[in-house]
Design a protein around this motif. Structure first.
Motif, PDB file in Angstrom:
ATOM      1  N   SER A   1       0.932  -1.158  -0.086  1.00  0.00           N
ATOM      2  CA  SER A   1       0.041  -0.223   0.131  1.00  0.00           C
ATOM      3  C   SER A   1       0.839   1.325   0.161  1.00  0.00           C
ATOM      4  CB  SER A   1      -1.000  -0.112   1.148  1.00  0.00           C
ATOM      5  OG  SER A   1      -0.196   0.466   2.372  1.00  0.00           O
ATOM      6  N   VAL A   2       0.462   2.206  -0.598  1.00  0.00           N
ATOM      7  CA  VAL A   2       1.056   3.596  -0.946  1.00  0.00           C
ATOM      8  C   VAL A   2       0.402   4.662  -0.162  1.00  0.00           C
ATOM      9  CG1 VAL A   2       2.108   5.179  -2.587  1.00  0.00           C
ATOM     10  CG2 VAL A   2       2.013   2.551  -3.078  1.00  0.00           C
ATOM     11  N   GLU A   3       0.740   5.291   0.957  1.00  0.00           N
ATOM     12  CA  GLU A   3       0.212   6.401   1.314  1.00  0.00           C
ATOM     13  C   GLU A   3       0.796   7.702   1.515  1.00  0.00           C
ATOM     14  OE1 GLU A   3      -1.407   5.474   5.846  1.00  0.00           O
ATOM     15  OE2 GLU A   3       0.149   3.610   5.128  1.00  0.00           O
ATOM     16  N   LYS A   4       0.241   8.704   1.225  1.00  0.00           N
ATOM     17  CA  LYS A   4       1.051  10.240   1.487  1.00  0.00           C
ATOM     18  C   LYS A   4       0.708  10.283   2.991  1.00  0.00           C
ATOM     19  CE  LYS A   4       2.368  14.276  -0.232  1.00  0.00           C
ATOM     20  NZ  LYS A   4       2.186  15.671  -0.748  1.00  0.00           N
ATOM     21  N   VAL A   5       1.861  10.550   3.760  1.00  0.00           N
ATOM     22  CA  VAL A   5       1.601  10.470   5.270  1.00  0.00           C
ATOM     23  C   VAL A   5       2.070  12.093   5.740  1.00  0.00           C
ATOM     24  CG1 VAL A   5       1.791   7.826   5.892  1.00  0.00           C
ATOM     25  CG2 VAL A   5       4.040   9.327   5.796  1.00  0.00           C
ATOM     26  N   SER A   6       2.644  12.853   4.920  1.00  0.00           N
ATOM     27  CA  SER A   6       2.906  14.247   5.376  1.00  0.00           C
ATOM     28  C   SER A   6       3.035  15.011   4.078  1.00  0.00           C
ATOM     29  CB  SER A   6       3.917  14.361   6.184  1.00  0.00           C
ATOM     30  OG  SER A   6       5.126  14.375   5.098  1.00  0.00           O
ATOM     31  N   ASP A   7       3.169  16.194   4.032  1.00  0.00           N
ATOM     32  CA  ASP A   7       3.215  17.112   3.037  1.00  0.00           C
ATOM     33  C   ASP A   7       4.522  16.832   2.173  1.00  0.00           C
ATOM     34  OD1 ASP A   7       5.193  18.156   4.520  1.00  0.00           O
ATOM     35  OD2 ASP A   7       4.487  20.279   4.764  1.00  0.00           O
ATOM     36  N   ARG A   8       5.444  15.866   2.641  1.00  0.00           N
ATOM     37  CA  ARG A   8       6.546  15.452   1.652  1.00  0.00           C
ATOM     38  C   ARG A   8       6.928  13.969   1.968  1.00  0.00           C
ATOM     39  NH1 ARG A   8       7.346  17.298   6.773  1.00  0.00           N
ATOM     40  NH2 ARG A   8       9.115  17.055   7.753  1.00  0.00           N
ATOM     41  N   HIS A   9       6.177  13.220   2.761  1.00  0.00           N
ATOM     42  CA  HIS A   9       6.641  11.650   2.918  1.00  0.00           C
ATOM     43  C   HIS A   9       5.520  10.761   2.116  1.00  0.00           C
ATOM     44  CE1 HIS A   9       9.153  13.780   6.089  1.00  0.00           C
ATOM     45  NE2 HIS A   9       9.992  13.000   5.523  1.00  0.00           N
ATOM     46  N   VAL A  10       6.059   9.665   1.914  1.00  0.00           N
ATOM     47  CA  VAL A  10       5.135   8.640   1.518  1.00  0.00           C
ATOM     48  C   VAL A  10       5.707   7.408   2.116  1.00  0.00           C
ATOM     49  CG1 VAL A  10       6.900   8.024  -0.619  1.00  0.00           C
ATOM     50  CG2 VAL A  10       4.332   7.139  -0.459  1.00  0.00           C
ATOM     51  N   PHE A  11       4.581   6.512   2.593  1.00  0.00           N
ATOM     52  CA  PHE A  11       4.985   5.568   3.299  1.00  0.00           C
ATOM     53  C   PHE A  11       4.276   4.410   2.691  1.00  0.00           C
ATOM     54  CE2 PHE A  11       3.893   2.193   6.975  1.00  0.00           C
ATOM     55  CZ  PHE A  11       5.165   2.362   7.403  1.00  0.00           C
ATOM     56  N   ILE A  12       5.145   3.419   2.106  1.00  0.00           N
ATOM     57  CA  ILE A  12       4.965   2.053   1.422  1.00  0.00           C
ATOM     58  C   ILE A  12       4.973   0.949   2.232  1.00  0.00           C
ATOM     59  CG2 ILE A  12       5.624   0.757  -0.682  1.00  0.00           C
ATOM     60  CD1 ILE A  12       7.204   3.788  -1.264  1.00  0.00           C
ATOM     61  N   SER A  13       3.881   0.133   2.440  1.00  0.00           N
ATOM     62  CA  SER A  13       3.992  -0.787   3.583  1.00  0.00           C
ATOM     63  C   SER A  13       3.038  -2.281   3.158  1.00  0.00           C
ATOM     64  CB  SER A  13       3.639  -0.276   4.924  1.00  0.00           C
ATOM     65  OG  SER A  13       2.351   0.027   5.009  1.00  0.00           O
ATOM     66  N   GLY A  14       3.393  -3.213   3.744  1.00  0.00           N
ATOM     67  CA  GLY A  14       2.577  -4.496   3.810  1.00  0.00           C
ATOM     68  C   GLY A  14       3.083  -5.715   3.971  1.00  0.00           C
ATOM     69  N   VAL A  15       2.617  -6.654   3.886  1.00  0.00           N
ATOM     70  CA  VAL A  15       3.223  -8.062   4.276  1.00  0.00           C
ATOM     71  C   VAL A  15       3.309  -8.959   3.240  1.00  0.00           C
ATOM     72  CG1 VAL A  15       2.844 -10.008   5.748  1.00  0.00           C
ATOM     73  CG2 VAL A  15       1.959  -7.665   6.594  1.00  0.00           C
ATOM     74  N   ILE A  16       4.196  -9.562   2.793  1.00  0.00           N
ATOM     75  CA  ILE A  16       4.334 -10.415   1.586  1.00  0.00           C
ATOM     76  C   ILE A  16       3.334 -11.779   1.683  1.00  0.00           C
ATOM     77  CG2 ILE A  16       6.259 -11.883   0.378  1.00  0.00           C
ATOM     78  CD1 ILE A  16       6.624  -8.884   0.109  1.00  0.00           C
ATOM     79  N   ALA A  17       2.703 -12.049   0.629  1.00  0.00           N
ATOM     80  CA  ALA A  17       2.004 -13.095   0.722  1.00  0.00           C
ATOM     81  C   ALA A  17       2.424 -14.531   0.670  1.00  0.00           C
ATOM     82  CB  ALA A  17       0.931 -12.938  -0.459  1.00  0.00           C
TER      83      ALA A  17
END
Ligand SMILES: C[S@@+](CC[C@H](N)C(=O)[O-])C[C@H]1O[C@@H](n2cnc3c(N)ncnc32)[C@H](O)[C@@H]1O
Length: 220
Positions: free
Chosen positions: A204-220
């Motif tokens: 999942s790709v989330e914009k978490v501040s005015d300048r940061h992106v957080f990409i996260s998840g669990v490998i299937a």
């Protein structure tokens, strides 16, 4: 839309490394660790973790303190960064933290698979972003937690300048320039989403501040 402008891949200039290592990243780095804790949910996690592009090791140290039963391999292609990390860390932590001088993807890592893979601010340094996504695929297994944070490239040059003024105006000139160059080298959310689709990595790709992106998840 502003096009990506590459910056040098490795951070090997002594002035730049020193300024970066001295900078106050307390807010974004503690926020990143908080997000990893939320993802992993288990403070007693006792597996192997991997930090890609660890730089001067501030996040590596925070991680190893936040998970007192974990072990961590932390790699960076810059000799100066790894020397700084190894020389400044509390030596007790080196029982569970292994700093490695090496560049991905050329350097092979000591373990075949890790239970947590994280990385902060590496993606925008890579001329080919697939290097990060392929490394994650190569060194993960079913159940591996992935947590990646990076900058997001603003749509216009003047917005990059505004962010530098907002967040780095009291920092040394070399750090302000570094931050500006990093914003121009970063990817847009759309580009990251496309990279993940190309790598067949459903994170999942989330914009978490005015300048940061957080990409996260669990490998299937
Ligand atoms: C902006 S710093 C981030 C350091 C650290 N993760 C942090 O958040 O403080 C990016 C680091 O990635 C390293 N790097 C860039 N390309 C790399 C590669 N292909 N393999 C390993 N390290 C790399 C650079 O040398 C630099 O130290």
């Amino acid at each position: 839309m502003m096009l990506r402008v590459l910056e040098p891949e490795l951070m090997e200039d002594a002035g730049q490394v020193f300024a970066y290592a001295q900078a106050d990243f307390n807010r974004p780095h503690s926020e990143f660790i908080r997000r990893i804790k939320t993802l992993v949910k288990n403070p007693d996690f006792n597996g192997k973790a991997l930090d890609l592009g660890c730089g001067p090791g501030d996040i590596s140290c925070r991680f190893i303190k936040a998970f007192p039963s974990a072990t961590l391999d932390a790699i960076d292609g810059s000799r100066l960064m790894i020397d700084f990390a190894s020389n400044t860390i509390d030596k007790k932590l080196l029982e569970r933290l292994n700093f490695i001088h090496g560049k991905i993807p050329e350097t092979s890592l000591p373990n075949n698979a890790y239970e947590i893979i994280f990385s902060n601010s590496l993606l925008h340094h890579l001329p080919d972003p697939q290097v990060l996504w392929h490394t994650i695929k190569q060194y993960s297994k079913s159940g591996t937690y992935i947590a990646i944070m990076d900058l997001v490239r603003p749509g216009r040059t003047y917005l990059a300048k505004t962010l530098v003024d907002m967040y780095a105006s009291s920092e040394p000139e070399v750090l302000q320039q570094d931050f500006y160059n990093s914003l121009l080298a970063a990817f847009s959310l759309e580009e990251i989403t496309n990279q993940l689709a190309e790598a067949d990595l459903p994170l999942s790709v989330e914009k978490v501040s005015d300048r940061h992106v957080f990409i996260s998840g669990v490998i299937a």
